[in-house]
Scaffold this active site. Sequence first.
Site, PDB file in Angstrom:
ATOM      1  N   HIS A 106       5.856  -6.483  -5.798  1.00 15.07           N
ATOM      2  CA  HIS A 106       6.872  -5.905  -5.009  1.00 15.07           C
ATOM      3  C   HIS A 106       6.027  -4.735  -4.381  1.00 15.07           C
ATOM      4  O   HIS A 106       5.491  -3.746  -5.207  1.00 15.07           O
ATOM      5  CB  HIS A 106       8.165  -5.466  -5.583  1.00 15.07           C
ATOM      6  CG  HIS A 106       9.319  -5.348  -4.576  1.00 15.07           C
ATOM      7  ND1 HIS A 106       9.342  -4.289  -3.800  1.00 15.07           N
ATOM      8  CD2 HIS A 106      10.174  -6.290  -4.116  1.00 15.07           C
ATOM      9  CE1 HIS A 106      10.533  -4.634  -2.775  1.00 15.07           C
ATOM     10  NE2 HIS A 106      10.956  -5.706  -3.110  1.00 15.07           N
ATOM     11  N   HIS A 107       6.320  -4.491  -2.848  1.00 15.55           N
ATOM     12  CA  HIS A 107       5.832  -3.141  -2.443  1.00 15.55           C
ATOM     13  C   HIS A 107       6.337  -1.897  -2.837  1.00 15.55           C
ATOM     14  O   HIS A 107       5.522  -0.813  -2.648  1.00 15.55           O
ATOM     15  CB  HIS A 107       5.909  -3.374  -0.911  1.00 15.55           C
ATOM     16  CG  HIS A 107       4.776  -2.605  -0.119  1.00 15.55           C
ATOM     17  ND1 HIS A 107       4.204  -1.460  -0.376  1.00 15.55           N
ATOM     18  CD2 HIS A 107       4.140  -3.070   0.990  1.00 15.55           C
ATOM     19  CE1 HIS A 107       3.180  -1.242   0.401  1.00 15.55           C
ATOM     20  NE2 HIS A 107       3.237  -2.156   1.160  1.00 15.55           N
ATOM     21  N   ALA A 108       7.500  -2.004  -3.495  1.00 13.56           N
ATOM     22  CA  ALA A 108       8.307  -0.770  -3.978  1.00 13.56           C
ATOM     23  C   ALA A 108       7.186  -0.347  -5.209  1.00 13.56           C
ATOM     24  O   ALA A 108       7.364   0.794  -5.753  1.00 13.56           O
ATOM     25  CB  ALA A 108       9.569  -0.787  -4.588  1.00 13.56           C
TER      26      ALA A 108
END
Length: 456
Positions: A138-140
């Site tokens: 996930h980009h988070a």
Amino acid sequence: MEFMPITESIFLLGESREHPMHVGGLQLFSIPEGAGPDFLNGIHQGMLEHTSVKRLFRRRPQRPLPALGNWAWAEDDQLDLEYHVRLSALPRPGRVRELLALASRLHGTLLDRHRPLWEIHLIEGLTGGRFAIYSKLHHALADGVTAIRQMRNTLSEDPHERGRPPMWAPAGEPSAGKPSADPIAVAKMAAGSLGELARTTPNAMRVANKALREHTATMPWQAPKSILNVGIGGARRFAAQSWSVQRIRAVGKAAHMSVNDVVLAMCAGALRTYLSELRALPAEPLIAMVPISMRTPNFAATGAVGGNAVGTGLCDLATDEPDPEKRLRRIHTSMRQGKRLAAELSPLQFLMFSGLVIAPLGLAMIPGVPERTRPPFNLIISNVPGPRSTQYFNGARLDGIYPMSLLLDGQALNITLTSYADNVEFGVLGWRTLPSLQRILLHLDSELENLEHITR
């Protein structure tokens, strides 16, 4: 519990079924000579034996009450590796076509927020004595630079080395101690982040206004409407190809331009031809958002865990210009002006300015808005550095690294590339209904030939 900065939580806030917010990659390997049919199964079983997991891969999001509505990271102490690490097989005939179709489907599905936000798929059944690994984070949790760094930790330059640990296994990871779960501390961190945002936003706006007055750097809302900027669904289609970095460097050297200028010119020329074939080329030039890494040189030595340190620049792709040489020079000038703008801000201010650049995409979530308004930019073109030498994974030669980024709302196309050994690897990700996506690869090749011709 650890408070999540806005540069990470923004990717959770903007996620929906139609817009998964993870980055991924497809790695292609050749099975080592003499390996048996159970080679990949053995690799899979060996990976599952590494039950010690570093902090980055134990993180899952939660929204505790003391965080004032902000997201925070919790650590999963009962991580199920068999869920996160899977062995799959391609249907016959096991061509690259079937591999890309499988990667497209995997990339279009959401990660489970009740678990740490990552998956790895080992894929067998590929013709020619090969296998593949598709991974997504996930980009988070991590940006493209972090994702490539984690992948590189599993590789070696030695084709005879065996027993390389998987990317989640701790390998001398600096200990940062267990994050505090004290609710008062979490609330203070949340309030401090909001205060920092309030202080830096006026500075970012000041520089943006200056750029507008001087008509220098490319700014949001200059992009034309196009078929690339419509409301999209969750289905994805992926295409990939490699080009020799020596060919690209030769063009850059002859034109006194950077490698990044040349690959942007390749993309610009390919998009001009692609849209012209569809009778959909806007009269105004397409604008690309180009992510800019804000990491310090000693980032890897600080013990930092994942995270995002990416700002945004905007580039005029000059797709209204038929001459490849003039198009290249306009791209070079646009990128130079964007870098000058970034230099006038501190790293944090530039990150906040970048948030202002992408903020209009929030309006694209309203039905009908993408089709009726100008987009802040037309697509994202990203360049992530990769390994400079040939790599091996437990004896299997890495033949290619093909990056797979994300599609934002109102953004039907993304082009991401990474360098590997003697090649530049392009990954073209599109909304599934975008017509003839594979033809963009053909046009990229033609445009490189055009650039070579004008710089001879």
